[in-house]
Design a protein around this motif. Structure first.
Motif, mmCIF file in Angstrom:
data_model
loop_
_atom_site.group_PDB
_atom_site.id
_atom_site.type_symbol
_atom_site.label_atom_id
_atom_site.label_comp_id
_atom_site.label_asym_id
_atom_site.label_seq_id
_atom_site.Cartn_x
_atom_site.Cartn_y
_atom_site.Cartn_z
ATOM 1 N N ALA A 101 -62.262 -56.661 -32.160
ATOM 2 C CA ALA A 101 -60.830 -56.925 -32.381
ATOM 3 C C ALA A 101 -60.085 -55.667 -31.944
ATOM 4 O O ALA A 101 -60.547 -54.553 -32.196
ATOM 5 C CB ALA A 101 -60.565 -57.216 -33.847
ATOM 6 N N ILE A 102 -58.961 -55.845 -31.287
ATOM 7 C CA ILE A 102 -58.172 -54.705 -30.836
ATOM 8 C C ILE A 102 -56.806 -54.776 -31.503
ATOM 9 O O ILE A 102 -56.107 -55.788 -31.408
ATOM 10 C CB ILE A 102 -57.988 -54.696 -29.308
ATOM 11 C CG1 ILE A 102 -59.339 -54.807 -28.610
ATOM 12 C CG2 ILE A 102 -57.251 -53.429 -28.872
ATOM 13 C CD1 ILE A 102 -59.243 -55.098 -27.124
ATOM 14 N N ARG A 128 -66.804 -55.753 -35.130
ATOM 15 C CA ARG A 128 -67.112 -56.526 -36.343
ATOM 16 C C ARG A 128 -68.612 -56.444 -36.616
ATOM 17 O O ARG A 128 -69.412 -57.014 -35.893
ATOM 18 C CB ARG A 128 -66.721 -57.983 -36.168
ATOM 19 C CG ARG A 128 -65.259 -58.201 -36.034
ATOM 20 C CD ARG A 128 -65.006 -59.670 -35.830
ATOM 21 N NE ARG A 128 -63.675 -59.876 -35.318
ATOM 22 C CZ ARG A 128 -62.914 -60.872 -35.695
ATOM 23 N NH1 ARG A 128 -63.340 -61.746 -36.569
ATOM 24 N NH2 ARG A 128 -61.713 -61.000 -35.190
ATOM 25 N N ASP A 129 -68.961 -55.733 -37.653
ATOM 26 C CA ASP A 129 -70.346 -55.572 -38.082
ATOM 27 C C ASP A 129 -70.468 -56.295 -39.415
ATOM 28 O O ASP A 129 -70.132 -55.731 -40.452
ATOM 29 C CB ASP A 129 -70.668 -54.086 -38.213
ATOM 30 C CG ASP A 129 -72.095 -53.816 -38.612
ATOM 31 O OD1 ASP A 129 -72.942 -54.707 -38.414
ATOM 32 O OD2 ASP A 129 -72.364 -52.714 -39.127
ATOM 33 N N ASP A 130 -70.934 -57.540 -39.373
ATOM 34 C CA ASP A 130 -70.928 -58.420 -40.544
ATOM 35 C C ASP A 130 -69.493 -58.535 -41.057
ATOM 36 O O ASP A 130 -68.642 -59.029 -40.364
ATOM 37 C CB ASP A 130 -71.886 -57.923 -41.636
ATOM 38 C CG ASP A 130 -73.340 -57.986 -41.183
ATOM 39 O OD1 ASP A 130 -73.684 -58.924 -40.450
ATOM 40 O OD2 ASP A 130 -74.108 -57.095 -41.567
ATOM 41 N N GLU A 131 -69.209 -58.048 -42.258
ATOM 42 C CA GLU A 131 -67.861 -58.122 -42.817
ATOM 43 C C GLU A 131 -67.064 -56.832 -42.592
ATOM 44 O O GLU A 131 -65.904 -56.750 -42.948
ATOM 45 C CB GLU A 131 -67.916 -58.445 -44.312
ATOM 46 C CG GLU A 131 -68.375 -59.856 -44.602
ATOM 47 C CD GLU A 131 -67.422 -60.901 -44.043
ATOM 48 O OE1 GLU A 131 -66.192 -60.753 -44.197
ATOM 49 O OE2 GLU A 131 -67.919 -61.869 -43.440
ATOM 50 N N ASN A 132 -67.719 -55.807 -42.030
ATOM 51 C CA ASN A 132 -67.057 -54.525 -41.817
ATOM 52 C C ASN A 132 -66.453 -54.438 -40.421
ATOM 53 O O ASN A 132 -66.930 -55.079 -39.491
ATOM 54 C CB ASN A 132 -68.060 -53.374 -41.984
ATOM 55 C CG ASN A 132 -68.596 -53.304 -43.390
ATOM 56 O OD1 ASN A 132 -67.878 -53.550 -44.346
ATOM 57 N ND2 ASN A 132 -69.868 -52.982 -43.519
ATOM 58 N N LEU A 133 -65.425 -53.634 -40.298
ATOM 59 C CA LEU A 133 -64.829 -53.330 -39.003
ATOM 60 C C LEU A 133 -64.996 -51.841 -38.765
ATOM 61 O O LEU A 133 -64.570 -51.026 -39.573
ATOM 62 C CB LEU A 133 -63.341 -53.696 -38.999
ATOM 63 C CG LEU A 133 -63.021 -55.180 -39.094
ATOM 64 C CD1 LEU A 133 -61.533 -55.392 -39.336
ATOM 65 C CD2 LEU A 133 -63.459 -55.891 -37.826
#
Length: 142
Positions: A101-102, A128-133
């Motif tokens: 996402a930018i 996006r790493d699972d639920e983390n950004l």
């Protein structure tokens, strides 16, 4: 009638989820700017990927450690940080790279730098790493 309400509920749930994701991306990008401004490198490293895409840099893709050591404060100068903190934001998710996402910040208005200048935006890339950004890159549009 039940089918109508069920369809409406699914539509609204999808819309609310999209709004939460947008707010989460805005909050994460703002927190990255705050960490840079406050020079909290350990937290910044924990909230970043191992490599950083840096489109304004000569080397477009580098190890995060190299980016933080040699490029970070050349790019994020006090004027840019001030502009980022007060800019209008817009989220972009590339359909070909849904895991990125930018958050684009409108840092220069049209005609602000010179008559006829189209303005400028600064993008903070989030992975996006699972639920983390996680912070994964920067770019400028012109």
């Amino acid at each position: 009638m039940k089918l109508f309400f069920l369809s409406a509920l699914i539509f609204i749930t999808t819309f609310v989820k999209a709004q939460v994701d947008t707010l989460k991306a805005y909050d994460r990008a703002d927190s990255i700017i705050r960490l840079i401004d406050e020079r909290k490198m350990e937290e910044l490293i924990l909230n970043s990927t191992d490599s950083i895409k840096c489109f304004p840099c000569e080397n477009k893709n580098m190890l995060a450690s190299r980016f933080f050591k040699y490029e970070l404060y050349h790019i994020f100068n006090p004027d840019l940080i001030r502009r980022l903190k007060s800019s209008v934001k817009q989220l972009h998710v590339d359909k070909h790279h849904a895991d990125v996402a930018i958050v684009f910040y409108n840092i220069y208005q049209k005609n602000e730098l010179a008559p006829g200048h189209e303005g400028g935006t600064f993008g903070i890339w989030l992975y996006r790493d699972d639920e983390n950004l996680k912070f994964t890159g920067v770019e400028t549009v012109p």
